[in-house]
Motif scaffolding. Structure first.
Motif, PDB file in Angstrom:
ATOM      1  N   SER A  88       0.836  -1.213   0.000  1.00 25.15           N
ATOM      2  CA  SER A  88       0.000   0.000   0.000  1.00 25.15           C
ATOM      3  C   SER A  88       0.865   1.253   0.000  1.00 25.15           C
ATOM      4  O   SER A  88       0.547   2.238  -0.665  1.00 25.15           O
ATOM      5  CB  SER A  88      -0.946   0.002   1.204  1.00 25.15           C
ATOM      6  N   GLY A  89       1.973   1.214   0.720  1.00 23.85           N
ATOM      7  CA  GLY A  89       2.894   2.347   0.730  1.00 23.85           C
ATOM      8  C   GLY A  89       3.580   2.558  -0.606  1.00 23.85           C
ATOM      9  O   GLY A  89       3.871   3.690  -0.993  1.00 23.85           O
ATOM     10  N   VAL A  90       3.824   1.477  -1.337  1.00 22.33           N
ATOM     11  CA  VAL A  90       4.443   1.577  -2.662  1.00 22.33           C
ATOM     12  C   VAL A  90       3.479   2.214  -3.661  1.00 22.33           C
ATOM     13  O   VAL A  90       3.862   3.067  -4.458  1.00 22.33           O
ATOM     14  CB  VAL A  90       4.895   0.181  -3.170  1.00 22.33           C
ATOM     15  N   VAL A  91       2.206   1.825  -3.604  1.00 21.12           N
ATOM     16  CA  VAL A  91       1.259   2.295  -4.625  1.00 21.12           C
ATOM     17  C   VAL A  91       0.701   3.694  -4.345  1.00 21.12           C
ATOM     18  O   VAL A  91       0.268   4.385  -5.264  1.00 21.12           O
ATOM     19  CB  VAL A  91       0.098   1.291  -4.841  1.00 21.12           C
ATOM     20  N   GLU A  92       0.736   4.137  -3.083  1.00 22.16           N
ATOM     21  CA  GLU A  92       0.150   5.434  -2.723  1.00 22.16           C
ATOM     22  C   GLU A  92       0.703   6.617  -3.525  1.00 22.16           C
ATOM     23  O   GLU A  92      -0.069   7.434  -4.033  1.00 22.16           O
ATOM     24  CB  GLU A  92       0.324   5.683  -1.221  1.00 22.16           C
ATOM     25  N   PRO A  93       2.018   6.771  -3.689  1.00 19.65           N
ATOM     26  CA  PRO A  93       2.528   7.918  -4.459  1.00 19.65           C
ATOM     27  C   PRO A  93       2.069   7.922  -5.930  1.00 19.65           C
ATOM     28  O   PRO A  93       2.115   8.953  -6.589  1.00 19.65           O
ATOM     29  CB  PRO A  93       4.051   7.767  -4.384  1.00 19.65           C
ATOM     30  N   PHE A  94       1.626   6.786  -6.427  1.00 20.31           N
ATOM     31  CA  PHE A  94       1.166   6.684  -7.812  1.00 20.31           C
ATOM     32  C   PHE A  94      -0.328   6.983  -7.928  1.00 20.31           C
ATOM     33  O   PHE A  94      -0.900   6.864  -9.002  1.00 20.31           O
ATOM     34  CB  PHE A  94       1.454   5.276  -8.354  1.00 20.31           C
ATOM     35  N   ARG A  95      -0.945   7.334  -6.806  1.00 18.65           N
ATOM     36  CA  ARG A  95      -2.398   7.556  -6.745  1.00 18.65           C
ATOM     37  C   ARG A  95      -3.157   6.328  -7.227  1.00 18.65           C
ATOM     38  O   ARG A  95      -4.218   6.423  -7.825  1.00 18.65           O
ATOM     39  CB  ARG A  95      -2.811   8.796  -7.541  1.00 18.65           C
ATOM     40  N   ALA A  96      -2.563   5.189  -6.971  1.00 18.59           N
ATOM     41  CA  ALA A  96      -3.192   3.916  -7.313  1.00 18.59           C
ATOM     42  C   ALA A  96      -4.023   3.475  -6.121  1.00 18.59           C
ATOM     43  O   ALA A  96      -3.859   3.982  -5.010  1.00 18.59           O
ATOM     44  CB  ALA A  96      -2.126   2.880  -7.647  1.00 18.59           C
ATOM     45  N   SER A  97      -4.904   2.512  -6.359  1.00 20.79           N
ATOM     46  CA  SER A  97      -5.736   2.031  -5.258  1.00 20.79           C
ATOM     47  C   SER A  97      -5.803   0.510  -5.279  1.00 20.79           C
ATOM     48  O   SER A  97      -5.719  -0.127  -6.329  1.00 20.79           O
ATOM     49  CB  SER A  97      -7.138   2.621  -5.353  1.00 20.79           C
ATOM     50  N   ILE A 113       4.979  -1.060 -12.067  1.00 19.69           N
ATOM     51  CA  ILE A 113       5.156  -2.503 -12.269  1.00 19.69           C
ATOM     52  C   ILE A 113       6.512  -2.956 -11.746  1.00 19.69           C
ATOM     53  O   ILE A 113       6.614  -3.968 -11.052  1.00 19.69           O
ATOM     54  CB  ILE A 113       4.977  -2.879 -13.762  1.00 19.69           C
ATOM     55  N   GLU A 114       7.552  -2.202 -12.070  1.00 25.04           N
ATOM     56  CA  GLU A 114       8.897  -2.590 -11.619  1.00 25.04           C
ATOM     57  C   GLU A 114       9.011  -2.547 -10.100  1.00 25.04           C
ATOM     58  O   GLU A 114       9.679  -3.386  -9.502  1.00 25.04           O
ATOM     59  CB  GLU A 114       9.963  -1.718 -12.278  1.00 25.04           C
ATOM     60  N   LEU A 115       8.352  -1.590  -9.458  1.00 22.86           N
ATOM     61  CA  LEU A 115       8.395  -1.509  -8.002  1.00 22.86           C
ATOM     62  C   LEU A 115       7.618  -2.648  -7.341  1.00 22.86           C
ATOM     63  O   LEU A 115       7.948  -3.065  -6.229  1.00 22.86           O
ATOM     64  CB  LEU A 115       7.847  -0.161  -7.527  1.00 22.86           C
TER      65      LEU A 115
END
Length: 163
Positions: free
Chosen positions: A102-111, A135-137
């Motif tokens: 969740s911490g990885v995807v937050e800066p991408f405004r992903a959910s 994707i790489e992250l």
């Protein structure tokens, strides 16, 4: 050179097949293609991403106009445009890694759109390069499945051309 073509077509069966059949034999690789409703009832908008020089793209446009169902072709590469793509990605995620992901995807405004016992599904939208980075992250967590829509795009209005 990369080109994004916006093609307005009649919403009829087999139009997509005719367009792709037209490009294939001429050695134009379709990097991405998306089709959906347009602002005009009965017309669909295709957004095709391909590569070629100016002469080749001019030939593609001439060939597209020969198809009865093609109404208008616009090379968005010639104008400021907004491009977006949707990504759904399912990654391995147990109870101990969910917060980290969740911490990885937050800066991408992903959910996070789905959570299973051993996986999470993430939804993200944006430019292709941004989604590639996400994707790489997420790769170290173990990618189980990926689905991408391909690019969709519209030209910017003149008031926003400099933004």
């Amino acid at each position: 050179m990369r080109h994004v073509l916006s093609v307005l077509v009649n919403d009829q069966p087999r139009v997509l097949a005719r367009v792709t059949t037209l490009l294939g034999p001429r050695n134009f690789n379709i990097e991405s293609i998306s089709v959906g409703e347009s602002e005009v009832e009965g017309l669909s908008r295709m957004v095709i991403v391909t590569h070629g020089d100016e002469w080749a793209m001019e030939q593609v446009q001439k060939q597209l106009y020969k198809l009865v169902d093609v109404i208008k072709v616009n090379d968005l590469s010639d104008h400021p445009a907004v491009e977006r793509e949707l990504l759904l990605i399912k990654v391995g995620a147990g109870p101990t890694t969910r917060m980290e992901i969740s911490g990885v995807v937050e800066p991408f405004r992903a959910s996070v759109v789905d959570v299973g016992p051993n996986s999470m599904m993430v939804q993200a939208t944006g430019e292709r390069a941004k989604l590639d980075v996400l994707i790489e992250l997420l790769r170290p967590y173990g990618i189980k499945e990926i689905a991408r829509t391909g690019v969709t795009a519209l030209s910017r209005s003149m008031a926003h051309a400099s933004v």
